[in-house]
Design a protein around this motif. Structure first.
Motif, mmCIF file in Angstrom:
data_model
loop_
_atom_site.group_PDB
_atom_site.id
_atom_site.type_symbol
_atom_site.label_atom_id
_atom_site.label_comp_id
_atom_site.label_asym_id
_atom_site.label_seq_id
_atom_site.Cartn_x
_atom_site.Cartn_y
_atom_site.Cartn_z
ATOM 1 N N ASN A 141 3.571 -0.761 5.723
ATOM 2 C CA ASN A 141 2.135 -0.464 5.793
ATOM 3 C C ASN A 141 1.401 -1.631 6.441
ATOM 4 O O ASN A 141 1.919 -2.746 6.512
ATOM 5 C CB ASN A 141 1.545 -0.138 4.414
ATOM 6 N N CYS A 160 -2.522 -3.559 6.586
ATOM 7 C CA CYS A 160 -3.848 -3.697 5.989
ATOM 8 C C CYS A 160 -4.782 -4.366 6.995
ATOM 9 O O CYS A 160 -4.484 -5.447 7.500
ATOM 10 C CB CYS A 160 -3.793 -4.508 4.699
ATOM 11 N N TYR A 169 -0.795 -7.970 6.950
ATOM 12 C CA TYR A 169 -2.223 -8.117 6.711
ATOM 13 C C TYR A 169 -2.835 -8.739 7.962
ATOM 14 O O TYR A 169 -2.518 -9.875 8.307
ATOM 15 C CB TYR A 169 -2.480 -9.003 5.488
ATOM 16 N N GLU A 207 7.511 -5.367 4.732
ATOM 17 C CA GLU A 207 6.869 -4.502 3.738
ATOM 18 C C GLU A 207 5.397 -4.296 4.079
ATOM 19 O O GLU A 207 4.916 -3.171 4.134
ATOM 20 C CB GLU A 207 7.021 -5.116 2.339
ATOM 21 N N SER A 208 4.664 -5.370 4.318
ATOM 22 C CA SER A 208 3.233 -5.267 4.606
ATOM 23 C C SER A 208 2.829 -6.271 5.671
ATOM 24 O O SER A 208 3.360 -7.381 5.717
ATOM 25 C CB SER A 208 2.395 -5.522 3.346
ATOM 26 N N ARG A 259 5.105 3.528 -4.890
ATOM 27 C CA ARG A 259 5.411 2.701 -3.718
ATOM 28 C C ARG A 259 6.878 2.272 -3.731
ATOM 29 O O ARG A 259 7.538 2.268 -2.692
ATOM 30 C CB ARG A 259 4.509 1.467 -3.682
#
Length: 255
Positions: free
Chosen positions: A105, A107, A56, A53-54, A38
């Motif tokens: 990404n 989630c 959720y 970065e992410s 990653r």
């Protein structure tokens, strides 16, 4: 470097970069490999092209279980008005906005996301078109071969299944008889359909003493990673905190 790293108490790294593991298992090396992969992939993205970065996204507070540690109080109608959750039309606007900011990404979280499977499929279509890797967390109860095949076709990157102990340990924590068997069956179905599965584990008084047997069992399921999820004193996690939290001595023995 702005990327998240999960902390695994069973692993430590010394100054020479060598992995010290309390158990001779493949899990430690696979966790380290995943983290490094990653990191390297993130470095290849030009800095001017990097979004968060992410992300959720808790797409629902509906849940078919009643887990003792749930920080969202998911599945509790006294805490949530499910009728106020996003419609597919409203969600489509948010999907476009997420695609525009280009996170590394996404989630899909909950609640139990598969209780809004229509929305899960809509999100996966949108992220696939935008080229954004997408993962999902689930308790596994609603995973079927049909669902797994559709998830695989959508190019989902991985599915995280909650597995908080062996047998009754998991069922007690999730407050549902049979939850362990359904979670294990979900892992097998997803793996058989070529989807990477990782498991999450929340150390608590019901399960910490049996972790080595648990890790060996997870390894036998061909799961490349165990994610340690902390007990958070929010929602039902707050209500049950004294019942679930490890003492200092228990934490020392576990780590």
């Amino acid at each position: 470097m702005p990327f998240y790293v999960y902390i695994y108490p069973i692993i430590s790294i010394n100054k020479r970069g060598q992995v010290k593991n309390r158990m001779e298992s493949k899990i430690a090396n696979m966790v380290i490999s995943n983290i490094l992969d990653r990191a390297h992939s993130y470095e290849k993205i030009p800095y001017w092209d990097r979004g968060p970065e992410s992300i959720y996204w808790d797409i629902t507070y509906r849940c078919n279980l009643h887990c003792k540690h749930c920080l969202n109080n998911a599945g509790d109608r006294f805490s949530h008005d499910y009728d106020q959750e996003l419609s597919l039309d409203d969600a489509s606007k948010l999907i476009r906005q997420i695609a525009e900011i280009r996170p590394h990404n996404l989630c899909i979280c909950g609640g139990e996301p598969l209780l809004r499977y229509d929305l899960v499929k809509q999100i996966l279509r949108g992220m696939k078109q935008a080229g954004i890797p997408t993962n999902m967390v689930s308790n596994g109860w609603l995973v079927t071969d049909k669902v797994a095949k559709e998830l695989k076709k959508s190019d989902i990157q991985s599915v995280q299944i909650s597995l908080d102990g062996l047998g009754y340990e998991h069922d007690l924590f999730r407050e549902q008889s049979g939850a362990f068997d359904r979670a294990v069956e979900a892992i097998r179905i997803l793996t058989d359909n070529g989807i990477m599965v990782v498991v999450s584990f929340c150390p608590n008084r019901y399960n910490f003493h049996n972790f080595e047997a648990y890790a060996s069992f997870v390894d036998s399921l061909q799961c490349p990673m165990i994610r340690m999820m902390p007990l958070t004193p929010l929602g039902r996690g707050r209500q049950n905190y004294d019942e679930l939290k490890l003492t200092s001595e228990e934490t020392y023995l576990f780590v």
